[in-house]
Design a protein around this motif. Sequence first.
Motif, short mmCIF file in Angstrom:
data_model
loop_
_atom_site.label_atom_id
_atom_site.label_comp_id
_atom_site.label_asym_id
_atom_site.label_seq_id
_atom_site.Cartn_x
_atom_site.Cartn_y
_atom_site.Cartn_z
N THR A 162 -5.52 8.64 6.34
CA THR A 162 -4.78 7.39 6.11
C THR A 162 -3.64 7.62 5.14
O THR A 162 -2.53 7.09 5.32
CB THR A 162 -5.72 6.30 5.56
OG1 THR A 162 -6.79 6.09 6.48
CG2 THR A 162 -4.98 4.99 5.36
N ARG A 205 0.82 -1.20 0.00
CA ARG A 205 0.00 0.00 0.00
C ARG A 205 0.87 1.26 0.00
O ARG A 205 0.55 2.24 -0.67
CB ARG A 205 -0.94 0.02 1.20
CG ARG A 205 -1.83 1.25 1.28
CD ARG A 205 -2.60 1.45 -0.02
NE ARG A 205 -3.82 0.68 -0.06
CZ ARG A 205 -4.59 0.54 -1.13
NH1 ARG A 205 -4.24 1.12 -2.27
NH2 ARG A 205 -5.70 -0.18 -1.08
N HIS A 238 -9.15 5.20 -2.87
CA HIS A 238 -10.33 4.98 -2.03
C HIS A 238 -9.96 4.86 -0.55
O HIS A 238 -10.38 3.94 0.15
CB HIS A 238 -11.10 3.73 -2.49
CG HIS A 238 -11.44 3.75 -3.96
ND1 HIS A 238 -12.39 4.60 -4.49
CD2 HIS A 238 -10.94 3.02 -5.00
CE1 HIS A 238 -12.46 4.40 -5.80
NE2 HIS A 238 -11.60 3.45 -6.14
N LEU A 239 -9.16 5.82 -0.10
CA LEU A 239 -8.72 5.86 1.29
C LEU A 239 -9.13 7.19 1.92
O LEU A 239 -9.40 8.17 1.22
CB LEU A 239 -7.18 5.75 1.37
CG LEU A 239 -6.54 4.47 0.83
CD1 LEU A 239 -5.02 4.64 0.83
CD2 LEU A 239 -6.94 3.27 1.67
N HIS A 284 0.33 7.00 5.80
CA HIS A 284 1.19 6.23 4.90
C HIS A 284 2.38 7.06 4.45
O HIS A 284 3.51 6.57 4.39
CB HIS A 284 0.40 5.77 3.68
CG HIS A 284 -0.48 4.58 3.91
ND1 HIS A 284 -0.05 3.44 4.55
CD2 HIS A 284 -1.78 4.35 3.58
CE1 HIS A 284 -1.03 2.56 4.61
NE2 HIS A 284 -2.10 3.09 4.04
N ALA A 338 -6.02 10.02 -2.04
CA ALA A 338 -7.11 9.40 -1.28
C ALA A 338 -8.25 8.99 -2.22
O ALA A 338 -8.81 7.89 -2.09
CB ALA A 338 -7.62 10.37 -0.22
#
Length: 213
Positions: free
Chosen positions: A182, A155, A177-178, A186, A173
């Motif tokens: 998040t 990821r 689709h985050l 990352h 994002a």
Amino acid sequence: MIRVLVADDEAMIRAGIRAVLASDPGIAVVAEAEDGRAAVELTHAHRPDVVLMDIRMPGLDGLAAAAELRDVAPVVMLTTFDEDEYVAKALADGASGFLLKAADPRELIIAVRAVADGAAYLSPRVAHRVIAGLRTGELTRPAAAKRKVEALTPRERDVLALVGRGLSNQAIARELHLAEGTVKAHLSSILRGLDVQNRVQAAITAYEAGMTG
């Protein structure tokens, strides 16, 4: 509202930058500095979203000031000079962007908005030089970059590839689709894993590792 600090030792240049930024109702200049030391102090005091920093200033120069501010606010180096030594040092010191004063005024607004949104920005003229350097091997170690990237999670590699394409956190994002939070988490992990200071350097590593082509 995007809050900007402008650092340049020439009053006329600061006035010009302020006038250009004033054309965007979503951007406000909250402070101005005439030298690098004042820029550092005012950045700590005002906590702007973006710092526009000239390179050649009396006392503490823009490159040294940018290095001091790398963990405080994103800095876009704004200069009349585009020599490779300045570009390389600015990126190594943690600058989030590099813009030439001779650029189209609209580019200044684009750069401020991009960096405030968490992306990096290089003037097209500067980007061309950086990419040319990468292609000739002057600024890169592809094998080392690939080893660093391989140590990331799948990821994190997905996120890094999109950083390398110049996408902002919000765009990444949407693409993956985050949640944006998040993506930021990352990215923090990616910077630690690659042992780089900011997303400009991370994007260069992505290019070195062949993730953007």
